[in-house]
Scaffold this active site. Structure first.
Site, short mmCIF file in Angstrom:
data_model
loop_
_atom_site.label_atom_id
_atom_site.label_comp_id
_atom_site.label_asym_id
_atom_site.label_seq_id
_atom_site.Cartn_x
_atom_site.Cartn_y
_atom_site.Cartn_z
N VAL A 279 -2.96 14.83 16.97
CA VAL A 279 -3.19 13.32 17.65
C VAL A 279 -1.87 12.82 18.28
O VAL A 279 -1.68 12.07 19.06
CB VAL A 279 -4.13 12.40 16.87
CG1 VAL A 279 -5.44 12.83 16.74
CG2 VAL A 279 -3.44 11.97 15.71
N LYS A 280 -0.82 13.43 17.41
CA LYS A 280 0.54 13.05 17.87
C LYS A 280 0.79 11.67 18.24
O LYS A 280 1.28 11.17 19.20
CB LYS A 280 0.89 13.72 19.13
CG LYS A 280 1.09 15.23 18.73
CD LYS A 280 2.14 16.03 19.84
CE LYS A 280 2.00 17.56 19.78
NZ LYS A 280 0.67 18.12 19.80
#
Ligand SMILES: O=c1ccn([C@@H]2O[C@H](COP(=O)(O)O)[C@@H](O)[C@H]2O)c(=O)[nH]1
Length: 285
Positions: free
Chosen positions: A96-97
């Protein structure tokens, strides 16, 4: 601790982290004809991949963009896939960074370590500062969750910012050294921390130094296959065959497309792609 579980999975099954970056274009027409709704189409494709690779894959990584792109139904497929991985007693990474101010990070933590989208590990972007990482630590305190923090990414543009010289060292070393201090507080039985790092398998300069300098940090290594990374490159980041998982997404989930009888033997070709990747890494590691 979850990192010890990952360590053991790698010992048993090898270093492959299978990326479920499921674009509708990658899915065979036969599946699209059989199921009506996008969530079911994506989930059934993922299920086939998981079923044919579960005994030779240590962990599955879902890049959330591929699911968000299909709206609510895409996110239903994301949830169902994560549940299926868990049901099969395997591990997952939500790629998901995330990276934001702490109040927002609190909510990202809740979104991805609890509830519908719960995963074992998530990826974080530290370039907003370490106060954007702190809110996730309460989940690490349980021992059941971990994070992989971007250190040196696999894309060519990594050089634009991450390689900048700061205090006579590259920026990524500045980030890595801070991460190392934090990581030392979350070490599991096998010596690796619940705080891991992302290092791209496409840049091999200083790879051995990075491995030595961050000896207790577990690596998530993307860039193998479709981005050009090879077994001999990614294995520079490993420690006696462990200490890292190597991601391949397109290289595995579209492998069947190279063959005329691709869909008919979908499971076989997908499995073969994982087996040959495992072998490529093992021979070099
Ligand atoms: O530095 C990075 C960090 C993350 N990724 C992600 O890994 C996969 C790579 O997909 P392939 O199809 O095997 O190229 C994808 O989800 C990226 O978002 C990365 O490539 N590099």
């Amino acid at each position: 601790m979850i990192i010890d579980r990952l360590y053991k999975e790698v010992e048993k099954k090898g270093n492959v982290c299978l990326g479920l970056d499921t674009h509708l274009d990658y899915i065979p027409e036969e599946i699209k004809r059989e199921y009506k709704d996008v969530d079911e189409i994506i989930f059934q494709f993922n299920k086939k991949i998981i079923d044919s690779t579960i005994d030779i894959t240590s962990i599955y990584k879902l890049q959330i963009a591929y699911y968000e792109a299909y709206g609510i139904k895409g996110l239903v497929a994301y949830k169902k896939t994560l549940e299926y991985i868990k049901y099969n007693n395997s591990l997952s990474i939500g790629d998901v960074k995330r990276g934001d101010i702490s109040s927002t990070a609190e909510m990202y933590g809740k979104a991805h370590f609890e509830g519908d989208f719960e995963t074992d590990f998530i990826t974080l972007n530290p370039y907003m500062g370490f106060d954007s990482i702190t809110p996730y630590l309460k989940y690490l305190d349980t021992g059941n969750k971990g994070v992989f923090v971007l250190l040196r990414t696999s894309n060519p543009g990594a050089k634009d910012i991450q390689y900048l010289d700061i205090n006579h060292e590259k920026l990524y070393y500045n980030v890595g050294d801070k991460l190392k201090v934090l990581a030392s507080k979350y070490r599991g039985k096998n010596g690796y921390s619940l705080i891991g790092a992302v290092v791209g398998g496409t840049h091999i300069d200083e790879a051995k130094d990075i491995r030595r300098r961050y000896e207790d940090i577990y690596f998530l290594i993307p860039g193998y296959g479709a981005q050009g990374g090879k077994g001999k490159d990614v294995s520079l980041y490993l420690n006696n065959g462990n200490g890292g998982i190597v991601n391949s997404s397109r290289g595995i989930i579209t492998a069947y497309k190279k063959y005329e009888d691709g869909y008919k033997n979908f499971e076989h070709y997908t499995r073969q792609a994982v087996l040959s990747m495992k072998e490529d890494i093992r021979c070099e590691g």
